[in-house]
Design an enzyme around this catalytic site. Structure first.
Site, PDB file in Angstrom:
ATOM      1  N   GLY A   1      29.840  38.065  20.276  1.00 57.98           N
ATOM      2  CA  GLY A   1      28.944  37.144  19.588  1.00 57.98           C
ATOM      3  C   GLY A   1      29.627  36.122  18.698  1.00 57.98           C
TER       4      GLY A   1
ATOM      5  N   GLU B   1      34.059  42.515  22.006  1.00 58.39           N
ATOM      6  CA  GLU B   1      33.614  41.996  23.302  1.00 58.39           C
ATOM      7  C   GLU B   1      33.293  40.507  23.279  1.00 58.39           C
ATOM      8  OE1 GLU B   1      30.192  44.530  23.784  1.00 58.39           O
ATOM      9  OE2 GLU B   1      31.382  46.095  24.707  1.00 58.39           O
TER      10      GLU B   1
ATOM     11  N   ARG C   1      31.526  34.206  25.149  1.00 65.73           N
ATOM     12  CA  ARG C   1      31.499  32.775  24.886  1.00 65.73           C
ATOM     13  C   ARG C   1      32.789  32.270  24.225  1.00 65.73           C
ATOM     14  NH1 ARG C   1      26.567  30.494  23.460  1.00 65.73           N
ATOM     15  NH2 ARG C   1      25.815  32.616  23.246  1.00 65.73           N
TER      16      ARG C   1
ATOM     17  N   ARG D   1      20.718  26.070  30.024  1.00 63.78           N
ATOM     18  CA  ARG D   1      20.689  26.440  28.604  1.00 63.78           C
ATOM     19  C   ARG D   1      19.815  25.526  27.751  1.00 63.78           C
ATOM     20  NH1 ARG D   1      24.804  26.419  25.579  1.00 63.78           N
ATOM     21  NH2 ARG D   1      24.236  28.164  24.238  1.00 63.78           N
TER      22      ARG D   1
ATOM     23  N   CYS E   1      12.692  19.145  39.871  1.00 64.52           N
ATOM     24  CA  CYS E   1      11.287  18.787  39.707  1.00 64.52           C
ATOM     25  C   CYS E   1      10.655  19.557  38.564  1.00 64.52           C
ATOM     26  CB  CYS E   1      10.549  19.033  41.005  1.00 64.52           C
ATOM     27  SG  CYS E   1      11.111  17.886  42.252  1.00 64.52           S
TER      28      CYS E   1
HETATM   29  C1  LIG Z   1      26.384  39.116  25.601  1.00 67.70           C
HETATM   30  C2  LIG Z   1      27.167  40.246  25.104  1.00 67.70           C
HETATM   31  C3  LIG Z   1      28.473  40.044  24.662  1.00 67.70           C
HETATM   32  C4  LIG Z   1      29.114  38.696  24.566  1.00 67.70           C
HETATM   33  O1  LIG Z   1      28.416  37.805  23.742  1.00 67.70           O
HETATM   34  P1  LIG Z   1      29.092  36.396  23.378  1.00 67.70           P
HETATM   35  O2  LIG Z   1      28.089  35.773  22.489  1.00 67.70           O
HETATM   36  O3  LIG Z   1      29.246  35.662  24.655  1.00 67.70           O
HETATM   37  O4  LIG Z   1      30.378  36.699  22.728  1.00 67.70           O
HETATM   38  C5  LIG Z   1      29.201  41.157  24.283  1.00 67.70           C
HETATM   39  N1  LIG Z   1      28.675  42.402  24.351  1.00 67.70           N
HETATM   40  C6  LIG Z   1      27.409  42.626  24.770  1.00 67.70           C
HETATM   41  C7  LIG Z   1      26.908  44.006  24.833  1.00 67.70           C
HETATM   42  C8  LIG Z   1      26.621  41.565  25.152  1.00 67.70           C
HETATM   43  O5  LIG Z   1      25.363  41.796  25.554  1.00 67.70           O
END
Ligand SMILES: *Cc1c(COP(=O)(O)O)cnc(C)c1O
Length: 432
Positions: free
Chosen positions: A249, A291, A294, A331, A362
């Site tokens: 995130g 994790e 983005r 998006r 469309c």
């Molecule tokens: C979407 C997600 C991420 C990555 O989120 P980003 O905003 O792209 O960094 C990591 N872990 C889990 C469980 C997610 O659902």
């Protein structure tokens, strides 16, 4: 000058990515096309790996959240950089395995994995399955038993921290389709369930508090909440969990006004708090997982389009239509995402026009950006939308039977195709 470090302007005044001229790329590969700078992707991977090495003694693993942008070449890059992989479907798992990604470094997420997907994951020998609910634990225990395996699992927890870009609150998170709630005792029940089922090996817990987060505090708070729960688990069951997955995130720059922190700042703050909290609670310092999705690919990718019709509605707005749209970038129609837009052939010029960049589908809502500043654009000009590396290709569809664009990877100025453009034949391939 631009939102992304890998974007620049050459002596011809053309926009470049990773040192390659975007007009040359458009000429060679056609438009629309997704283009990534491999150097930037690798640098981002290393920044995250280094953040764990520098602040946490290397006692952790960076998992690339492959849903942001998943193809075989991206899996190979992550493998080369020593990352693990977060997958959320049988398709992402299959992609990773076909790219030769080591199964033991794959972490399988998702709130409703099917029995087939769980079976596929257990058979492949994925490192961890992040279980979301009791139904899944029951199914997984059965599948592991049939396979004669003990499957290592993490449980997805709702830590009660809802992170937003500008503020965060500690309630509301209970209303989420993901994971087990702490407040209701559901999470502790799930822990006990996992501990008492023979074919499940509970090694830790996972949380993911949101996306496009700029603040550090929500991550630190989430780590604290999770460690308090580790302490409660130890007290009530005698079991000490050894892994802590704090999710992704990390925010990136879409507009000049976005101000992401260096990734290392997150890890530094989190590491300090995790260490002090563990010593406070007499817990061993856990192996940590993060994790980013983005943050690895978002700003490393752009999309190139060719402008077609330009319609000025006096006193209202000017529509510039492109040869792509919501099919390759949903998006904006999904959540009014922000983007920086550049006329690639006149990137040095002032952005003196205000346009609405429209797709060719469309749907009136098929827009990429509304009333945004850009250099004056005329039909035939190449238009670049920046920071489209995450959740564009991976969210693309064939709406209106428009073939999906190719993915071009640039490395030190040299370009190659890593995903081919779809053909019309591809579109009818599965039609009977
Ligand atoms: C979407 C997600 C991420 C990555 O989120 P980003 O905003 O792209 O960094 C990591 N872990 C889990 C469980 C997610 O659902």
């Amino acid at each position: 000058m631009f939102v992304s470090d890998c974007i620049s302007v050459n002596e011809k005044g053309h926009l470049t990515i990773g040192g390659a001229d975007t007009l040359d790329l458009a000429n060679t590969y056609g438009t629309p096309a997704y283009v990534f700078d491999e150097g930037q992707i690798r640098k981002n991977c290393r920044d995250f790996v280094n953040s764990i090495n520098d602040n946490y003694g290397g006692n952790g693993l960076v998992l690339y959240a492959s849903k942001a942008f998943c193809c075989k070449e991206m899996c190979r890059i992550c493998r080369d950089e020593g990352l693990g992989l977060d997958v959320v479907s049988g398709g992402e798992l299959y992609t990773a395995l076909s790219a030769g990604f080591p199964a033991e470094k794959i972490y399988f997420h998702g709130n409703n994995k099917t029995a087939d997907e769980l079976n596929q994951a257990v058979q492949a020998g994925v490192g961890r399955i992040i279980a979301d609910n009791i139904t899944e634990l029951v199914t997984l225990d059965g599948i592991a038993k049939n396979a004669g395996k003990k499957q290592a699992v993490l449980l997805r927890i709702k830590p009660g921290i809802d992170a937003h870009t500008h503020d965060f609150i500690k309630t509301g998170q209970i209303d989420s389709k993901f994971g087990f709630a702490l407040e209701t005792g559901e999470a502790l029940e799930a822990v006990k369930f996992a501990l008492t089922h023979e074919n499940l090996e509970l090694v830790g817990l996972h949380c993911h508090i949101g996306s496009q987060i700029f603040e550090i505090n929500p991550f630190v708070e989430a780590a604290e909440v999770m460690l308090n729960f580790y302490s409660q688990i130890k007290a009530e069951t005698g079991v000490t969990l050894s892994e802590l997955d704090l999710g992704g995130g990390f925010g990136i720059k879409y507009l000049e006004t976005d101000t992401p922190r260096p990734f290392g700042d997150f890890m530094k703050a989190v590491s300090e708090r995790v260490k002090s909290k563990c010593s406070e609670l007499s817990l061993p310092v856990p192996f940590i997982l993060i994790e980013p999705g983005r943050a690895i690919v978002g700003a490393a990718g752009i999309t190139l389009y060719t402008a077609g019709a330009v319609k000025t509605i006096p006193g209202i707005r000017t529509y510039v239509s492109i040869d792509g749209g919501m099919g390759d970038n949903p998006r904006y129609i999904l959540y009014q995402a922000d983007y920086e837009i550049v006329a690639a052939g006149k990137a040095n010029e002032e952005r003196s026009a205000t346009i609405t960049l429209a797709g060719k589908c469309c749907e009136s809502g098929d827009l990429i950006q509304e009333n945004t500043p850009v250099q004056p654009v005329k039909p035939g000009d190449i238009v670049a939308v920046l920071s489209t590396g995450a959740y564009n290709y991976s969210m693309a569809s064939n709406y209106n039977r428009i073939p999906r664009p190719p993915v071009v990877m640039v490395k030190d100025g040299e370009a190659r195709i890593v995903v081919k453009r779809e053909s019309y034949e591809n579109l009818v391939e599965n039609d009977i």
